[in-house]
Design an enzyme around this catalytic site. Structure first.
Site, short mmCIF file in Angstrom:
data_model
loop_
_atom_site.label_atom_id
_atom_site.label_comp_id
_atom_site.label_asym_id
_atom_site.label_seq_id
_atom_site.Cartn_x
_atom_site.Cartn_y
_atom_site.Cartn_z
N GLY A 113 0.78 -1.24 0.00
CA GLY A 113 0.00 0.00 0.00
C GLY A 113 0.81 1.28 0.00
N ASN A 161 1.77 3.06 -2.58
CA ASN A 161 1.17 4.01 -3.52
C ASN A 161 -0.09 4.64 -2.92
OD1 ASN A 161 2.51 4.35 -6.27
ND2 ASN A 161 2.70 2.14 -5.92
N ARG A 172 -14.57 -14.62 -10.71
CA ARG A 172 -14.05 -13.26 -10.86
C ARG A 172 -15.15 -12.19 -10.91
NH1 ARG A 172 -9.29 -12.14 -11.73
NH2 ARG A 172 -8.79 -14.16 -12.62
N ASN A 204 -4.40 2.60 -13.34
CA ASN A 204 -3.48 1.60 -12.78
C ASN A 204 -2.07 2.14 -12.84
OD1 ASN A 204 -2.59 -0.99 -11.81
ND2 ASN A 204 -1.88 -1.44 -13.90
N HIS A 226 1.91 0.82 -13.07
CA HIS A 226 2.71 -0.36 -13.39
C HIS A 226 4.19 0.01 -13.30
CE1 HIS A 226 3.57 -4.26 -15.06
NE2 HIS A 226 4.44 -3.68 -15.87
N ASP A 286 -8.12 -0.74 -19.46
CA ASP A 286 -9.09 -1.27 -20.41
C ASP A 286 -9.20 -2.78 -20.17
OD1 ASP A 286 -6.92 -2.44 -21.64
OD2 ASP A 286 -6.96 -1.15 -23.42
N ASP A 309 -2.53 -4.38 -18.36
CA ASP A 309 -1.47 -3.35 -18.46
C ASP A 309 -1.44 -2.73 -19.86
OD1 ASP A 309 -0.75 -3.94 -15.83
OD2 ASP A 309 0.71 -5.44 -16.44
C1 GAR Z 1 3.89 -1.23 -7.12
O1 GAR Z 1 5.25 -1.30 -7.52
C2 GAR Z 1 2.99 -1.24 -8.33
O2 GAR Z 1 3.51 -0.54 -9.42
C3 GAR Z 1 2.91 -2.71 -8.62
O3 GAR Z 1 2.79 -3.32 -7.36
C4 GAR Z 1 3.48 -2.53 -6.41
C5 GAR Z 1 2.56 -2.25 -5.26
O4 GAR Z 1 3.24 -1.57 -4.25
N1 GAR Z 1 1.80 -3.04 -9.48
C6 GAR Z 1 1.84 -3.94 -10.44
O5 GAR Z 1 2.82 -4.62 -10.67
C7 GAR Z 1 0.57 -4.06 -11.24
N2 GAR Z 1 0.83 -4.76 -12.48
P1 GAR Z 1 2.46 -0.81 -3.12
O6 GAR Z 1 1.45 -1.81 -2.54
O7 GAR Z 1 3.50 -0.42 -2.12
O8 GAR Z 1 1.77 0.38 -3.74
#
Ligand code: GAR
Length: 199
Positions: free
Chosen positions: A12, A14, A64, A106, A108, A140, A144
């Site tokens: 978490g 981000n 899902r 999102n 990435h 979409d 990714d």
């Molecule tokens: C981040 O690096 C994000 O970019 C990646 O997961 C991590 C989550 O970190 N997401 C992906 O790879 C999605 N394809 P966080 O929980 O500390 O934000």
């Protein structure tokens, strides 16, 4: 003020970066709800400790779209304008994506379209690229894949390993995500094919 809904599955950081910008007034938005598909996600605990509405909607063993319907219902109940995936390690059903056209973002940890999918930083490091970075994009129906809002470039240094590279990319993720959210919430953009044009 616009309402954000954050979906996460893990650490978490981000989410924390977004919440910090909201708290400091640098991002004019309200975090209406934080949802995790995993009860043990540290991000959900940190949302609670900030006094935010936090909800676990377990995905394990659920079909899902059935899970996505529960998540969408929670987002709608909290009048969410923009859904932010912040380390949400779950594919979304086409049904879910269609409920929020151009309203799901999102992040990435690579310069898409290079290295989609899991462990993007390791994929980039192992490939031997000289620069990598991060991408914030609209979601979409493909993984990714949606139109790109913000990218940040991070050099790969000779002394790097996949972890040091991932840490430097993460610093840029925290900057890029609020930048992209600001652009989208202010509505100062148009989407022309795959291109997001700022106005
Ligand atoms: C981040 O690096 C994000 O970019 C990646 O997961 C991590 C989550 O970190 N997401 C992906 O790879 C999605 N394809 P966080 O929980 O500390 O934000």
């Amino acid at each position: 003020m616009k309402n954000l809904g954050i979906l996460l599955s893990g650490r978490g950081s981000n989410f924390e970066a977004i919440a910090d910008k909201v708290e400091s007034g640098k991002l004019n938005a309200n975090i209406a709800i934080v949802i995790s598909n995993r009860a043990d996600a540290p991000g959900i605990e940190s949302a609670r400790s900030r006094g935010l509405k936090a909800q676990v909607i377990p995905s394990k063993g659920k079909v899902r779209e059935e899970h996505d319907r529960d998540v969408a219902a929670a987002l709608c109940a909290h009048r969410v304008d923009l859904v932010c995936l912040a380390g949400y390690m779950r594919l979304l059903s086409p049904w879910f994506v269609q409920q929020f056209p151009n309203r799901i973002l999102n992040i990435h940890p690579a310069l898409l379209p290079a290295f989609p999918g899991l462990e993007a930083q390791k994929q980039a490091f192992d490939y031997g690229v000289k620069v990598s970075g991060c991408t914030v994009h609209f979601v979409d129906e493909n993984l990714d894949h949606g139109a790109i809002i913000v990218q940040k470039v991070v050099p790969v240094l000779d002394g790097d390993d996949e972890h040091s590279l991932a840490a430097r990319i993460l610093e840029q993720e925290h900057i890029a995500y609020t930048e992209a959210i600001g652009i989208v919430l202010e509505g100062k953009f148009s989407v022309e094919g795959r291109r997001v044009i700022l106005r």
